[in-house]
Design a protein around this motif. Structure first.
Motif, mmCIF file in Angstrom:
data_model
loop_
_atom_site.group_PDB
_atom_site.id
_atom_site.type_symbol
_atom_site.label_atom_id
_atom_site.label_comp_id
_atom_site.label_asym_id
_atom_site.label_seq_id
_atom_site.Cartn_x
_atom_site.Cartn_y
_atom_site.Cartn_z
ATOM 1 N N VAL A 188 -24.721 1.558 -15.307
ATOM 2 C CA VAL A 188 -24.952 2.342 -14.199
ATOM 3 C C VAL A 188 -26.342 1.621 -13.701
ATOM 4 O O VAL A 188 -26.320 1.341 -12.411
ATOM 5 C CB VAL A 188 -25.267 3.904 -14.715
ATOM 6 C CG1 VAL A 188 -25.978 4.441 -13.325
ATOM 7 C CG2 VAL A 188 -24.183 4.411 -15.089
ATOM 8 N N ILE A 189 -27.100 1.376 -14.499
ATOM 9 C CA ILE A 189 -28.460 0.822 -14.052
ATOM 10 C C ILE A 189 -28.158 -0.833 -13.538
ATOM 11 O O ILE A 189 -28.642 -0.934 -12.468
ATOM 12 C CB ILE A 189 -29.724 0.481 -15.110
ATOM 13 C CG1 ILE A 189 -29.864 1.886 -15.541
ATOM 14 C CG2 ILE A 189 -30.659 -0.245 -14.745
ATOM 15 C CD1 ILE A 189 -30.738 2.014 -16.868
ATOM 16 N N ALA A 190 -27.400 -1.492 -14.499
ATOM 17 C CA ALA A 190 -27.277 -3.178 -13.893
ATOM 18 C C ALA A 190 -26.229 -2.649 -12.549
ATOM 19 O O ALA A 190 -26.815 -3.350 -11.510
ATOM 20 C CB ALA A 190 -26.379 -3.649 -14.850
ATOM 21 N N GLY A 191 -25.366 -2.096 -12.643
ATOM 22 C CA GLY A 191 -24.510 -1.937 -11.166
ATOM 23 C C GLY A 191 -25.432 -1.471 -10.248
ATOM 24 O O GLY A 191 -25.457 -2.238 -9.154
ATOM 25 N N SER A 192 -26.320 -0.473 -10.340
ATOM 26 C CA SER A 192 -26.997 -0.075 -9.220
ATOM 27 C C SER A 192 -28.116 -1.029 -8.710
ATOM 28 O O SER A 192 -28.109 -1.356 -7.556
ATOM 29 C CB SER A 192 -27.781 1.178 -9.649
ATOM 30 O OG SER A 192 -27.007 2.259 -10.167
ATOM 31 N N VAL A 218 -23.616 12.796 -23.968
ATOM 32 C CA VAL A 218 -22.831 11.790 -24.741
ATOM 33 C C VAL A 218 -22.344 10.613 -23.758
ATOM 34 O O VAL A 218 -22.811 9.570 -23.915
ATOM 35 C CB VAL A 218 -21.532 12.309 -25.575
ATOM 36 C CG1 VAL A 218 -20.990 11.220 -26.237
ATOM 37 C CG2 VAL A 218 -21.965 13.504 -26.395
ATOM 38 N N ILE A 219 -21.523 10.750 -22.893
ATOM 39 C CA ILE A 219 -20.769 9.902 -22.041
ATOM 40 C C ILE A 219 -21.912 9.066 -21.088
ATOM 41 O O ILE A 219 -22.261 7.942 -21.196
ATOM 42 C CB ILE A 219 -19.762 10.287 -21.413
ATOM 43 C CG1 ILE A 219 -18.752 10.888 -22.274
ATOM 44 C CG2 ILE A 219 -19.088 9.118 -20.202
ATOM 45 C CD1 ILE A 219 -17.345 11.611 -21.482
ATOM 46 N N LEU A 220 -22.605 9.788 -20.288
ATOM 47 C CA LEU A 220 -23.769 9.300 -19.364
ATOM 48 C C LEU A 220 -24.731 8.449 -19.927
ATOM 49 O O LEU A 220 -24.886 7.506 -19.493
ATOM 50 C CB LEU A 220 -24.436 10.329 -18.452
ATOM 51 C CG LEU A 220 -24.744 9.860 -17.369
ATOM 52 C CD1 LEU A 220 -23.785 9.389 -16.336
ATOM 53 C CD2 LEU A 220 -25.707 11.320 -16.571
ATOM 54 N N PRO A 221 -25.495 8.985 -21.162
ATOM 55 C CA PRO A 221 -26.429 8.174 -21.697
ATOM 56 C C PRO A 221 -25.782 6.816 -22.334
ATOM 57 O O PRO A 221 -26.571 5.724 -22.140
ATOM 58 C CB PRO A 221 -27.028 9.027 -22.972
ATOM 59 C CG PRO A 221 -26.627 10.266 -22.539
ATOM 60 C CD PRO A 221 -25.259 10.491 -21.959
ATOM 61 N N LEU A 222 -24.610 6.782 -22.717
ATOM 62 C CA LEU A 222 -23.998 5.696 -23.122
ATOM 63 C C LEU A 222 -23.676 4.530 -22.533
ATOM 64 O O LEU A 222 -23.551 3.462 -22.629
ATOM 65 C CB LEU A 222 -22.582 6.073 -23.990
ATOM 66 C CG LEU A 222 -22.741 6.673 -25.439
ATOM 67 C CD1 LEU A 222 -21.403 7.068 -26.046
ATOM 68 C CD2 LEU A 222 -23.574 5.571 -26.186
ATOM 69 N N THR A 223 -23.229 5.098 -20.876
ATOM 70 C CA THR A 223 -23.014 4.323 -19.830
ATOM 71 C C THR A 223 -24.305 3.753 -19.000
ATOM 72 O O THR A 223 -23.952 3.060 -18.078
ATOM 73 C CB THR A 223 -21.899 4.733 -19.105
ATOM 74 O OG1 THR A 223 -22.421 6.020 -18.525
ATOM 75 C CG2 THR A 223 -20.680 4.871 -19.642
ATOM 76 N N ALA A 229 -12.987 5.335 -11.849
ATOM 77 C CA ALA A 229 -12.055 4.284 -11.960
ATOM 78 C C ALA A 229 -12.201 3.559 -13.263
ATOM 79 O O ALA A 229 -11.344 2.913 -13.822
ATOM 80 C CB ALA A 229 -12.230 2.928 -10.814
ATOM 81 N N ALA A 230 -13.624 3.062 -13.729
ATOM 82 C CA ALA A 230 -13.880 2.602 -14.856
ATOM 83 C C ALA A 230 -13.101 3.236 -16.266
ATOM 84 O O ALA A 230 -12.591 2.525 -17.016
ATOM 85 C CB ALA A 230 -15.430 2.623 -15.054
ATOM 86 N N PHE A 231 -13.368 4.581 -16.183
ATOM 87 C CA PHE A 231 -12.698 5.304 -17.311
ATOM 88 C C PHE A 231 -11.029 5.068 -17.073
ATOM 89 O O PHE A 231 -10.667 4.940 -18.112
ATOM 90 C CB PHE A 231 -13.177 6.873 -17.133
ATOM 91 C CG PHE A 231 -14.221 7.154 -17.702
ATOM 92 C CD1 PHE A 231 -14.168 7.356 -19.179
ATOM 93 C CD2 PHE A 231 -15.696 7.066 -17.140
ATOM 94 C CE1 PHE A 231 -15.361 7.818 -20.047
ATOM 95 C CE2 PHE A 231 -16.660 7.342 -17.977
ATOM 96 C CZ PHE A 231 -16.575 7.488 -19.135
ATOM 97 N N TRP A 232 -10.559 5.352 -16.053
ATOM 98 C CA TRP A 232 -8.986 5.147 -15.814
ATOM 99 C C TRP A 232 -8.608 3.810 -16.356
ATOM 100 O O TRP A 232 -7.567 3.746 -17.259
ATOM 101 C CB TRP A 232 -8.827 5.007 -14.398
ATOM 102 C CG TRP A 232 -7.388 4.739 -14.024
ATOM 103 C CD1 TRP A 232 -6.384 5.612 -14.566
ATOM 104 C CD2 TRP A 232 -6.793 3.844 -13.152
ATOM 105 N NE1 TRP A 232 -5.111 5.192 -13.862
ATOM 106 C CE2 TRP A 232 -5.384 4.015 -13.292
ATOM 107 C CE3 TRP A 232 -7.579 2.923 -12.370
ATOM 108 C CZ2 TRP A 232 -4.705 3.269 -12.431
ATOM 109 C CZ3 TRP A 232 -6.736 2.094 -11.772
ATOM 110 C CH2 TRP A 232 -5.302 2.088 -11.505
ATOM 111 N N TYR A 239 -17.938 -1.030 -16.049
ATOM 112 C CA TYR A 239 -16.798 -0.870 -17.079
ATOM 113 C C TYR A 239 -17.273 -1.509 -18.428
ATOM 114 O O TYR A 239 -16.623 -1.056 -19.189
ATOM 115 C CB TYR A 239 -15.840 -1.906 -16.382
ATOM 116 C CG TYR A 239 -14.593 -2.007 -17.214
ATOM 117 C CD1 TYR A 239 -13.648 -1.171 -17.507
ATOM 118 C CD2 TYR A 239 -14.408 -3.143 -17.920
ATOM 119 C CE1 TYR A 239 -12.666 -1.363 -18.195
ATOM 120 C CE2 TYR A 239 -13.178 -3.270 -18.944
ATOM 121 C CZ TYR A 239 -12.259 -2.415 -19.081
ATOM 122 O OH TYR A 239 -11.276 -2.714 -19.868
ATOM 123 N N SER A 240 -17.966 -2.671 -18.245
ATOM 124 C CA SER A 240 -18.194 -3.101 -19.662
ATOM 125 C C SER A 240 -19.077 -2.170 -20.446
ATOM 126 O O SER A 240 -18.878 -2.235 -21.745
ATOM 127 C CB SER A 240 -19.131 -4.392 -19.679
ATOM 128 O OG SER A 240 -20.490 -4.088 -19.125
#
Lengths: 279, 295
Positions: free
Chosen positions: B220-224, B211-216, B99-102, B183-184
């Motif tokens: 991911v950490i904050a949200g979790s 690429v994508i996962l490390p950048l986000t 959803a964040a990508f969308w 999202y941020s």
């Protein structure tokens, strides 16, 4: 070849997923709103016909349905809970706004040794599980002999609302040019004048935003209030939880709808404020 | 020198209100709770001011059955709560990530609208949002009606009062907590990096992983963490959607305080809740950091 094919498929899939995501967020709430106009008193989820009766019942009016099944037996209790919620939210918002704003100004405009400690002190209440804070406050109030009522709830709410105000106001302060304040001082204004005439007007949108946020969170707080409210000081969320625990009745749909409308109005006002001062 | 001390005075004046308030009404109560967890429960709900470690022994195993009895059920409940909170965290992440990508690919107006729509539930009453799920999940509820009308089931599925219901409820409540930090960081991704990775021949999955996962990851950490902590301590969702069948640590604490009136034991349980939260969150952070590829 497969990669190109995947890429072609990706965007529609993503949009489809997005639609599902929004459906997941909103369908349950919309369901409550729609069925609050359903006249079927036995099974809430089988549509009978359109009616306003549950709303009329809620405010003590007389409807044919009332004899069948009357649930919120005392409108007085509901209104009293609403009154308590509004009182608590107003008092807690004012207190937390003062506490949060002054701390934010101190942190943004001065350098001092304990800054790290204060940042932590204001961060922890937001991530502290609310049940822990709730029982800690309960032990404290009972031990200190403080009567459980509006005052204890206001104090309880301020412990975490201060942090929210702090964050919103700090964000506003960070976006502000400190040279403006120096200019005011150079032009001969003293600190108080500078604060009143320069700093405060500039951070006001942040202060109002923080206050609105506090108000909403205070109105909605369930867990902490649940532990530190007295018998005579039930707030609206605690009252509604009690209703739901006793059984699902159509009037709850009507209360729920009214509360949703209320929070949407306040949230929209907050966002309007935010977007207006961005111009 | 004079202006220095005046500045200090102002600083003290600005800091004093919050310092006093949080010192007395935040730090104070938490310290008292910690002390309470080591006190002896009184006969009729009060406390005796004696050092008493059996509260912990009851949960962790050294209670000898004379003062207090050890019961494995407390650790089971703690473990179940951690499991449900973990499941909630991972599923919320899974729900929010695409959803964040969308939304990050939308026009500015579309983004603003969608962010507003996703934040809005955060501002509306939690109890009402849970109530909506009761209407959906219970035996005469919406889900069963639909499935019945479609002829898929002949008798109601017991959706309510199950772990599934509790996890669904928690995901629903905590979506904004996961979505916004996620999202941020998704929003900040430079599209050129993804393009470059593809141009260099990386398969979509490799691009995602490298690429994508490390950048986000920060999102991911904050949200979790923001979802895990309130899920573990939750007692409203299990008591609304789990009934008596799904008891989480929060329900146990509530019971000790409001019904059993054993405050020291309730304080002990919430101390253990905080400790397990800290342990699991630091373990999670450690794991995630370690898996982050070196750049």
């Amino acid at each position: 070849m497969t990669t190109a094919f995947l890429r072609k498929l990706f965007n529609p899939l993503l949009s489809g997923y997005g639609a599902l995501f929004m459906l997941f967020l909103y369908a349950p709430v919309i369901l409550v709103v729609v069925y609050s106009f359903n006249s079927n008193p036995v099974n809430l989820m089988i549509w009978d016909h359109f009616t306003f009766d549950w709303y009329i019942n809620l405010f003590g009016g007389d409807t044919p349905l009332k004899d069948d099944i009357s649930y919120v037996d005392s409108t007085d209790q509901l209104l009293a809970a609403l009154g308590t919620s509004l009182t608590v939210a107003a008092l807690a918002t004012i207190t937390a706004t003062v506490l949060g704003t002054s701390t934010a100004v101190a942190m943004a405009r001065y350098r001092f040794r304990m800054q790290g400690f204060y940042r932590l002190l204001l961060f922890v209440p937001m991530v502290m599980p609310d049940i822990v804070l709730g029982i800690a406050l309960l032990i404290f109030f009972v031990g200190a002999g403080i009567h459980l009522g509006v005052i204890s709830i206001v104090i309880g709410h301020c412990t975490f609302l201060t942090s929210y105000v702090f964050i919103v106001v700090s964000a506003r302060l960070a976006g502000m040019n400190p040279l403006i304040e120096s200019a005011s001082a150079d032009l001969g204004a003293n600190e108080w004048q500078t604060f009143r005439r320069v700093t405060l007007p500039l951070i006001l949108p942040g202060v109002i935003g923080g206050a609105l946020l506090s108000f909403i969170i205070s109105m909605d707080d369930l867990v902490i209030t649940y532990f530190i409210s007295g018998v005579d000081s039930t707030t609206l969320p605690v009252f509604i939880m009690g209703l739901i625990r006793r059984g699902i009745k159509p009037e709850i749909n009507a209360i729920a709808t009214l509360m949703l409308v209320f929070s949407i109005v306040i949230a929209s006002a907050g966002i309007y404020f935010k977007s207006r001062n961005a111009d | 020198m004079k202006s220095f001390s005046r500045q200090q005075k102002q600083l003290v004046l600005l800091l004093a209100p919050a310092t006093l308030f949080l010192g007395i009404f935040f730090i104070g109560p938490l310290l008292i709770m910690a002390v309470y967890s080591f006190l002896e429960p009184g006969l009729y709900g009060g406390v005796e001011w004696n050092f008493y470690h059996w509260n912990y022994g009851r949960v962790l195993g050294w209670a000898d059955g004379f003062y207090e009895e050890f019961d494995l059920v407390y650790l089971e409940i703690l473990a179940r709560s951690a499991g449900l909170a973990l499941a909630t965290t991972l599923l919320t992440l899974l729900v929010c990530y695409p959803a964040a990508f969308w939304i990050s690919r939308m026009s500015t107006r579309g983004k603003a609208l969608c962010l507003f729509l996703i934040t809005l539930p955060f501002f509306s009453s939690m109890i009402i949002r849970l109530y909506a799920w009761i209407l959906i999940l219970r035996d005469s509820g919406f889900a069963n009606q639909i499935l019945d009308a479609l002829g898929l089931i002949s008798e109601p599925l017991g959706l309510m009062y199950s772990s599934t219901a509790v996890v669904i409820g928690m995901i629903y409540i905590f979506v904004p907590f996961m979505f916004l930090p996620l999202y941020s960081s998704v929003e900040k991704i430079d599209g050129k990096l993804i393009q470059a990775s593809q141009d260099l021949g990386a398969a979509p999955l490799t691009t995602f992983r490298k690429v994508i996962l490390p950048l986000t990851l920060p999102g991911v950490i904050a949200g979790s963490v923001l979802v895990f902590i309130p899920s573990l301590g939750n007692f409203v969702v299990p008591s609304m959607l789990g009934g008596a069948k799904v008891v989480m640590i929060g329900n146990l604490v509530e019971q000790q305080f409001l019904y059993a009136r054993n405050w020291p034991f309730g304080a002990t349980l919430s101390m253990l809740m905080i400790v397990s939260m800290l342990v699991i969150v630091s373990f999670y952070l450690f794991k995630v950091m370690k898996n982050q590829p070196q750049s």
